[in-house]
Design a protein around this motif. Structure first.
Motif, PDB file in Angstrom:
ATOM      1  N   SER A   1       0.864  -2.847  -0.011  1.00 35.14           N
ATOM      2  CA  SER A   1       1.734  -2.417   1.081  1.00 35.14           C
ATOM      3  C   SER A   1       1.956  -0.916   1.025  1.00 35.14           C
ATOM      4  O   SER A   1       2.115  -0.339  -0.051  1.00 35.14           O
ATOM      5  CB  SER A   1       3.091  -3.132   1.011  1.00 35.14           C
ATOM      6  N   VAL A   2       1.963  -0.306   2.211  1.00 37.96           N
ATOM      7  CA  VAL A   2       2.184   1.133   2.307  1.00 37.96           C
ATOM      8  C   VAL A   2       3.178   1.429   3.424  1.00 37.96           C
ATOM      9  O   VAL A   2       3.114   0.824   4.496  1.00 37.96           O
ATOM     10  CB  VAL A   2       0.859   1.892   2.553  1.00 37.96           C
ATOM     11  N   ALA A   3       4.115   2.323   3.141  1.00 33.69           N
ATOM     12  CA  ALA A   3       5.068   2.784   4.151  1.00 33.69           C
ATOM     13  C   ALA A   3       4.625   4.166   4.605  1.00 33.69           C
ATOM     14  O   ALA A   3       4.527   5.094   3.798  1.00 33.69           O
ATOM     15  CB  ALA A   3       6.481   2.844   3.581  1.00 33.69           C
ATOM     16  N   LEU A   4       4.335   4.298   5.887  1.00 35.60           N
ATOM     17  CA  LEU A   4       3.903   5.564   6.471  1.00 35.60           C
ATOM     18  C   LEU A   4       5.099   6.171   7.192  1.00 35.60           C
ATOM     19  O   LEU A   4       5.470   5.734   8.283  1.00 35.60           O
ATOM     20  CB  LEU A   4       2.739   5.314   7.436  1.00 35.60           C
ATOM     21  N   TRP A   5       5.716   7.180   6.590  1.00 30.19           N
ATOM     22  CA  TRP A   5       6.936   7.783   7.133  1.00 30.19           C
ATOM     23  C   TRP A   5       6.584   8.963   8.027  1.00 30.19           C
ATOM     24  O   TRP A   5       5.942   9.911   7.587  1.00 30.19           O
ATOM     25  CB  TRP A   5       7.837   8.265   6.006  1.00 30.19           C
ATOM     26  N   LEU A   6       7.043   8.935   9.269  1.00 28.95           N
ATOM     27  CA  LEU A   6       6.841  10.061  10.174  1.00 28.95           C
ATOM     28  C   LEU A   6       7.964  11.080  10.043  1.00 28.95           C
ATOM     29  O   LEU A   6       7.850  12.212  10.521  1.00 28.95           O
ATOM     30  CB  LEU A   6       6.739   9.585  11.626  1.00 28.95           C
ATOM     31  N   LYS A   7       9.057  10.698   9.403  1.00 25.90           N
ATOM     32  CA  LYS A   7      10.157  11.608   9.076  1.00 25.90           C
ATOM     33  C   LYS A   7      10.540  11.320   7.627  1.00 25.90           C
ATOM     34  O   LYS A   7      10.496  10.168   7.184  1.00 25.90           O
ATOM     35  CB  LYS A   7      11.357  11.383   9.993  1.00 25.90           C
ATOM     36  N   ARG A   8      10.909  12.358   6.911  1.00 29.08           N
ATOM     37  CA  ARG A   8      11.276  12.148   5.508  1.00 29.08           C
ATOM     38  C   ARG A   8      12.552  11.330   5.414  1.00 29.08           C
ATOM     39  O   ARG A   8      13.580  11.693   5.993  1.00 29.08           O
ATOM     40  CB  ARG A   8      11.446  13.471   4.779  1.00 29.08           C
ATOM     41  N   PRO A   9      12.527  10.225   4.661  1.00 33.78           N
ATOM     42  CA  PRO A   9      13.726   9.392   4.514  1.00 33.78           C
ATOM     43  C   PRO A   9      14.568   9.864   3.337  1.00 33.78           C
ATOM     44  O   PRO A   9      14.139  10.742   2.567  1.00 33.78           O
ATOM     45  CB  PRO A   9      13.111   8.021   4.209  1.00 33.78           C
ATOM     46  N   PRO A  10      15.747   9.300   3.164  1.00 32.36           N
ATOM     47  CA  PRO A  10      16.534   9.598   1.964  1.00 32.36           C
ATOM     48  C   PRO A  10      15.734   9.232   0.713  1.00 32.36           C
ATOM     49  O   PRO A  10      14.928   8.289   0.721  1.00 32.36           O
ATOM     50  CB  PRO A  10      17.763   8.684   2.116  1.00 32.36           C
ATOM     51  N   GLU A  11      15.957   9.966  -0.346  1.00 30.81           N
ATOM     52  CA  GLU A  11      15.176   9.774  -1.578  1.00 30.81           C
ATOM     53  C   GLU A  11      15.236   8.327  -2.069  1.00 30.81           C
ATOM     54  O   GLU A  11      14.259   7.799  -2.612  1.00 30.81           O
ATOM     55  CB  GLU A  11      15.707  10.715  -2.669  1.00 30.81           C
ATOM     56  N   ALA A  12      16.373   7.674  -1.880  1.00 29.15           N
ATOM     57  CA  ALA A  12      16.543   6.305  -2.379  1.00 29.15           C
ATOM     58  C   ALA A  12      15.569   5.332  -1.721  1.00 29.15           C
ATOM     59  O   ALA A  12      15.252   4.282  -2.293  1.00 29.15           O
ATOM     60  CB  ALA A  12      17.977   5.840  -2.140  1.00 29.15           C
ATOM     61  N   GLN A  13      15.088   5.668  -0.525  1.00 31.57           N
ATOM     62  CA  GLN A  13      14.168   4.768   0.173  1.00 31.57           C
ATOM     63  C   GLN A  13      12.710   5.000  -0.223  1.00 31.57           C
ATOM     64  O   GLN A  13      11.820   4.325   0.288  1.00 31.57           O
ATOM     65  CB  GLN A  13      14.329   4.922   1.683  1.00 31.57           C
ATOM     66  N   LEU A  14      12.472   5.953  -1.113  1.00 28.74           N
ATOM     67  CA  LEU A  14      11.098   6.257  -1.518  1.00 28.74           C
ATOM     68  C   LEU A  14      10.743   5.666  -2.880  1.00 28.74           C
ATOM     69  O   LEU A  14       9.767   6.087  -3.511  1.00 28.74           O
ATOM     70  CB  LEU A  14      10.893   7.777  -1.558  1.00 28.74           C
ATOM     71  N   ALA A  15      11.510   4.685  -3.314  1.00 27.53           N
ATOM     72  CA  ALA A  15      11.233   4.063  -4.610  1.00 27.53           C
ATOM     73  C   ALA A  15       9.855   3.415  -4.604  1.00 27.53           C
ATOM     74  O   ALA A  15       9.515   2.659  -3.690  1.00 27.53           O
ATOM     75  CB  ALA A  15      12.305   3.025  -4.924  1.00 27.53           C
ATOM     76  N   ARG A  16       9.059   3.719  -5.610  1.00 32.82           N
ATOM     77  CA  ARG A  16       7.702   3.151  -5.709  1.00 32.82           C
ATOM     78  C   ARG A  16       7.761   1.660  -6.046  1.00 32.82           C
ATOM     79  O   ARG A  16       6.891   0.891  -5.638  1.00 32.82           O
ATOM     80  CB  ARG A  16       6.931   3.908  -6.795  1.00 32.82           C
ATOM     81  N   VAL A  17       8.792   1.264  -6.777  1.00 34.08           N
ATOM     82  CA  VAL A  17       8.949  -0.148  -7.148  1.00 34.08           C
ATOM     83  C   VAL A  17      10.181  -0.696  -6.433  1.00 34.08           C
ATOM     84  O   VAL A  17      11.287  -0.187  -6.611  1.00 34.08           O
ATOM     85  CB  VAL A  17       9.093  -0.318  -8.672  1.00 34.08           C
ATOM     86  N   LEU A  18       9.968  -1.732  -5.612  1.00 33.15           N
ATOM     87  CA  LEU A  18      11.067  -2.398  -4.921  1.00 33.15           C
ATOM     88  C   LEU A  18      11.483  -3.614  -5.727  1.00 33.15           C
ATOM     89  O   LEU A  18      10.638  -4.374  -6.210  1.00 33.15           O
ATOM     90  CB  LEU A  18      10.624  -2.817  -3.515  1.00 33.15           C
ATOM     91  N   ARG A  19      12.785  -3.811  -5.866  1.00 31.09           N
ATOM     92  CA  ARG A  19      13.286  -4.887  -6.719  1.00 31.09           C
ATOM     93  C   ARG A  19      14.241  -5.795  -5.965  1.00 31.09           C
ATOM     94  O   ARG A  19      15.046  -5.348  -5.161  1.00 31.09           O
ATOM     95  CB  ARG A  19      14.013  -4.298  -7.935  1.00 31.09           C
TER      96      ARG A  19
END
Length: 278
Positions: A102-120
């Motif tokens: 799975s890949v998230a393609l962000w067109l705008k930079r999100p808050p840092e907390a949403q860029l976690a490489r590992v989702l739990r």
């Protein structure tokens, strides 16, 4: 669903090879060289039959052993990481014999907390890839007419907003790009306050303008960006006195990420060059 999601989903289903090549440019390790996807390789994006139905942006079989899942995000949503995790797990259950990526393609930079490489979630851990297009050098996307539609959302480097959009428009026009790629280009430009620059570029190459549905929302963002640009220009003037016209133009056409990065440097930089370095 925001306009960016609709634009991405329409393009991804109409021209899946555009998405594959774009992901390969933006994240080479994600899509193996030589891998290709045709409309016949696309998987159903509806993940369940319950109400309301959940539907992913794009899912495709790659090289017979992998399932590639992409979500395009243009607006901030606090529950997006949770949704990305649930979509991934649904696909794992649906295609148990395949490796799901799975890949998230962000067109705008999100808050840092949403860029976690590992989702739990509890004891469940899932790795995902994040690609923040506004942090990608536009030149990498301008190397191909297939990926050029995402360039208006990227970091322009030495290019002005007008020059960036014109380069993208020229590539799309020369390749005979269809409506879906043009629509994606306009939406990408709008996420970075370059909507009008993209429309002018389309005029220059002789392509009919596209009016996006969520212009009001993009306009709100644009108004906020203009306010941040004015604030940065005032800070620069107080710190360095005279501000060259080309510097002022660069600030006014900058993305949110650029304004934030430059603003952090104003008080400590010894010169204008240091503010805009890198």
């Amino acid at each position: 669903m925001a306009g960016s999601d609709r634009a991405f989903r329409a393009l991804a289903h109409a021209e899946p090879e555009v998405i594959v090549e774009t992901l390969r440019v933006l994240c080479p390790a994600l899509v193996a060289e030589g891998a290709s996807v045709t409309p016949e390789d696309l998987e159903p994006t509806r993940l369940d039959a319950l109400a309301p139905a959940r539907e992913a942006d794009w899912v495709a079989r790659v090289r017979g052993t992998e399932l590639l899942h992409a979500e395009c995000q243009g607006y901030g949503e606090t529950d997006f990481p949770d949704r990305l995790l649930r979509y991934h797990l649904s696909l794992v259950l649906r295609a148990w014999s395949r490796r799901v990526r799975s890949v998230a393609l962000w067109l705008k930079r999100p808050p840092e907390a949403q860029l976690a490489r590992v989702l739990r979630h509890g004891s469940v851990h899932v790795e995902v890839e994040h690609i923040v297009v506004p942090e990608v050098a536009a030149e990498s996307l301008l190397g191909s007419a297939r990926t050029a539609c995402f360039a208006p959302a990227a970091t322009p480097g030495p290019l002005t907003a007008e020059a960036l959009c014109l380069r993208a428009a020229e590539l799309l026009r020369a390749d005979g790009a269809g409506w879906f790629r043009w629509h994606m280009a306009v939406v990408c430009a709008a996420t970075q306050g370059r909507y009008h620059a993209m429309l002018r570029a389309m005029d220059q190459v002789g392509v009919e303008r596209i009016v996006i549905e969520d212009l009001v929302e993009f306009g709100k963002d644009q108004g906020r960006l203009e306010g941040e640009a004015k604030l940065l220009l005032r800070q620069l003037a107080l710190r360095f006195r005279a501000i060259p016209d080309e510097v002022a133009a660069r600030v006014r056409s900058a993305s949110e990420a650029e304004l934030e990065r430059w603003g952090d440097r104003v008080l400590t930089a010894a010169s204008l060059d240091e503010v805009f370095a890198g």
